[in-house]
Motif scaffolding. Structure first.
Motif, mmCIF file in Angstrom:
data_model
loop_
_atom_site.group_PDB
_atom_site.id
_atom_site.type_symbol
_atom_site.label_atom_id
_atom_site.label_comp_id
_atom_site.label_asym_id
_atom_site.label_seq_id
_atom_site.Cartn_x
_atom_site.Cartn_y
_atom_site.Cartn_z
ATOM 1 N N ASP A 9 -11.503 11.856 -1.682
ATOM 2 C CA ASP A 9 -10.630 11.126 -0.444
ATOM 3 C C ASP A 9 -11.535 10.673 0.691
ATOM 4 O O ASP A 9 -11.334 9.517 1.024
ATOM 5 C CB ASP A 9 -9.491 12.068 0.038
ATOM 6 C CG ASP A 9 -8.370 12.454 -1.110
ATOM 7 O OD1 ASP A 9 -8.411 11.587 -2.102
ATOM 8 O OD2 ASP A 9 -7.528 13.374 -1.043
ATOM 9 N N ILE A 10 -12.304 11.612 1.035
ATOM 10 C CA ILE A 10 -13.317 11.410 2.324
ATOM 11 C C ILE A 10 -13.969 10.256 1.935
ATOM 12 O O ILE A 10 -14.388 9.380 2.785
ATOM 13 C CB ILE A 10 -14.257 12.289 2.805
ATOM 14 C CG1 ILE A 10 -12.855 13.623 3.251
ATOM 15 C CG2 ILE A 10 -15.098 12.263 3.708
ATOM 16 C CD1 ILE A 10 -13.484 15.006 3.651
ATOM 17 N N ILE A 11 -14.823 10.171 0.719
ATOM 18 C CA ILE A 11 -15.577 9.146 0.197
ATOM 19 C C ILE A 11 -15.151 7.975 0.095
ATOM 20 O O ILE A 11 -15.459 6.870 0.295
ATOM 21 C CB ILE A 11 -16.474 9.521 -1.023
ATOM 22 C CG1 ILE A 11 -17.411 10.974 -0.775
ATOM 23 C CG2 ILE A 11 -17.030 8.477 -1.727
ATOM 24 C CD1 ILE A 11 -17.891 11.498 -2.105
ATOM 25 N N ALA A 12 -13.870 7.991 -0.490
ATOM 26 C CA ALA A 12 -13.089 6.734 -0.641
ATOM 27 C C ALA A 12 -12.695 5.928 0.512
ATOM 28 O O ALA A 12 -12.762 4.836 1.100
ATOM 29 C CB ALA A 12 -11.891 6.866 -1.425
ATOM 30 N N LEU A 13 -12.192 6.757 1.585
ATOM 31 C CA LEU A 13 -11.736 6.285 2.850
ATOM 32 C C LEU A 13 -13.079 5.778 3.767
ATOM 33 O O LEU A 13 -12.922 4.779 4.404
ATOM 34 C CB LEU A 13 -10.951 7.315 3.660
ATOM 35 C CG LEU A 13 -9.719 7.619 3.320
ATOM 36 C CD1 LEU A 13 -9.237 9.240 4.099
ATOM 37 C CD2 LEU A 13 -8.952 6.667 3.382
ATOM 38 N N LEU A 14 -14.065 6.341 3.426
ATOM 39 C CA LEU A 14 -15.363 5.826 4.123
ATOM 40 C C LEU A 14 -15.733 4.597 3.616
ATOM 41 O O LEU A 14 -16.253 3.640 4.024
ATOM 42 C CB LEU A 14 -16.523 7.054 4.116
ATOM 43 C CG LEU A 14 -17.542 6.890 5.007
ATOM 44 C CD1 LEU A 14 -17.353 6.643 6.483
ATOM 45 C CD2 LEU A 14 -18.411 7.971 4.578
ATOM 46 N N GLY A 15 -15.687 4.673 2.253
ATOM 47 C CA GLY A 15 -16.075 3.285 1.500
ATOM 48 C C GLY A 15 -15.075 2.233 1.813
ATOM 49 O O GLY A 15 -15.893 1.169 1.955
ATOM 50 N N MET A 74 0.918 -1.262 0.099
ATOM 51 C CA MET A 74 -0.056 0.043 -0.001
ATOM 52 C C MET A 74 1.129 1.260 -0.038
ATOM 53 O O MET A 74 0.451 2.308 -0.671
ATOM 54 C CB MET A 74 -0.959 -0.081 1.214
ATOM 55 C CG MET A 74 -2.195 -0.930 0.927
ATOM 56 S SD MET A 74 -3.428 -0.681 2.348
ATOM 57 C CE MET A 74 -2.520 -0.682 3.926
ATOM 58 N N LEU A 75 1.962 1.149 0.581
ATOM 59 C CA LEU A 75 3.096 2.392 0.611
ATOM 60 C C LEU A 75 3.683 2.701 -0.745
ATOM 61 O O LEU A 75 3.906 3.765 -0.951
ATOM 62 C CB LEU A 75 3.935 2.187 1.740
ATOM 63 C CG LEU A 75 3.465 2.421 3.099
ATOM 64 C CD1 LEU A 75 4.449 2.308 4.142
ATOM 65 C CD2 LEU A 75 2.773 3.832 3.360
ATOM 66 N N PHE A 76 3.878 1.521 -1.266
ATOM 67 C CA PHE A 76 4.482 1.766 -2.907
ATOM 68 C C PHE A 76 3.928 1.892 -4.033
ATOM 69 O O PHE A 76 4.207 2.082 -5.073
ATOM 70 C CB PHE A 76 5.674 0.666 -2.737
ATOM 71 C CG PHE A 76 6.678 0.832 -1.737
ATOM 72 C CD1 PHE A 76 7.716 1.996 -1.635
ATOM 73 C CD2 PHE A 76 6.852 0.146 -0.517
ATOM 74 C CE1 PHE A 76 8.689 2.219 -1.049
ATOM 75 C CE2 PHE A 76 7.941 0.398 0.477
ATOM 76 C CZ PHE A 76 8.753 1.378 0.018
ATOM 77 N N ILE A 77 2.474 1.337 -3.780
ATOM 78 C CA ILE A 77 1.637 1.624 -5.121
ATOM 79 C C ILE A 77 1.040 2.819 -4.627
ATOM 80 O O ILE A 77 0.534 3.370 -3.695
ATOM 81 C CB ILE A 77 0.614 0.429 -5.411
ATOM 82 C CG1 ILE A 77 -0.191 0.665 -4.220
ATOM 83 C CG2 ILE A 77 1.687 -0.597 -5.571
ATOM 84 C CD1 ILE A 77 -1.646 -0.520 -4.541
ATOM 85 N N SER A 116 -5.996 1.480 -3.078
ATOM 86 C CA SER A 116 -5.334 1.457 -1.968
ATOM 87 C C SER A 116 -5.685 2.678 -0.968
ATOM 88 O O SER A 116 -5.818 3.839 -1.439
ATOM 89 C CB SER A 116 -3.626 1.626 -1.903
ATOM 90 O OG SER A 116 -3.234 1.820 -0.675
ATOM 91 N N PRO A 117 -6.196 2.270 0.179
ATOM 92 C CA PRO A 117 -6.722 3.321 1.088
ATOM 93 C C PRO A 117 -5.868 4.158 1.344
ATOM 94 O O PRO A 117 -6.126 5.310 1.810
ATOM 95 C CB PRO A 117 -7.347 2.649 2.385
ATOM 96 C CG PRO A 117 -6.908 1.339 2.217
ATOM 97 C CD PRO A 117 -6.496 0.996 1.029
ATOM 98 N N ALA A 118 -4.326 3.940 1.262
ATOM 99 C CA ALA A 118 -3.091 4.675 1.758
ATOM 100 C C ALA A 118 -3.280 6.027 0.887
ATOM 101 O O ALA A 118 -2.709 6.911 1.217
ATOM 102 C CB ALA A 118 -1.939 3.794 1.910
ATOM 103 N N THR A 119 -3.378 5.646 -0.431
ATOM 104 C CA THR A 119 -3.254 6.708 -1.260
ATOM 105 C C THR A 119 -4.338 7.840 -0.836
ATOM 106 O O THR A 119 -3.686 8.915 -0.979
ATOM 107 C CB THR A 119 -3.664 6.351 -2.716
ATOM 108 O OG1 THR A 119 -2.738 5.228 -3.165
ATOM 109 C CG2 THR A 119 -3.715 7.381 -3.828
#
Length: 133
Positions: A109-115, A61-64, A85-88
């Protein structure tokens, strides 16, 4: 996280422009990764297996995607893979609320993290049978 912010401010001389939305962003950055950790714990057969898999997943997740390495220095296929990746999304949201001006990307970003959080907790909830059917 606080240590990283202090280190960046004091030693690397990175100017901060802290936005009040950081209070919302920090939990949203933690929840998807906590859900992934719970999913790994539920699906792993042994603690050693879960440790190995969580380390591997963290590194991937950190490298993609543009998390550690700026997006303009990554090949296009890694940037495309970064969208899963949620890390992105966490890195983007943190950048916007701490360093750069807020753009419309913050809503994405907020929608993706919540999803991601809802998806991982739903998967864990399906695996754990709380009601003993």
């Amino acid at each position: 996280m606080i240590a990283t912010v202090i280190f960046g401010t004091l030693f690397l001389k990175i100017p901060l422009a802290i936005n009040p939305l950081i209070v919302l962003i920090i939990p949203l950055c933690v929840l998807p990764l906590a859900g992934l950790g719970a999913a790994i714990g539920v699906y792993a057969r042994t603690p050693a297996e879960s440790d190995s898999f969580s380390l591997l997943l963290s590194m991937v997740m950190l490298f993609i995607g543009p998390v550690i390495i700026p997006g303009d220095r990554l090949p296009e296929f890694l940037i495309t893979l970064g969208y899963i990746s949620p890390a992105t999304y966490a890195a983007s949201a943190l950048r916007q609320t701490l360093v750069t001006p807020i753009t419309g990307q913050l809503i994405v970003d907020i929608i993706a993290l919540l999803g991601f959080a809802l998806l991982t907790f739903w998967l864990v909830g399906r695996k754990l049978d709380w009601r003993l059917r």
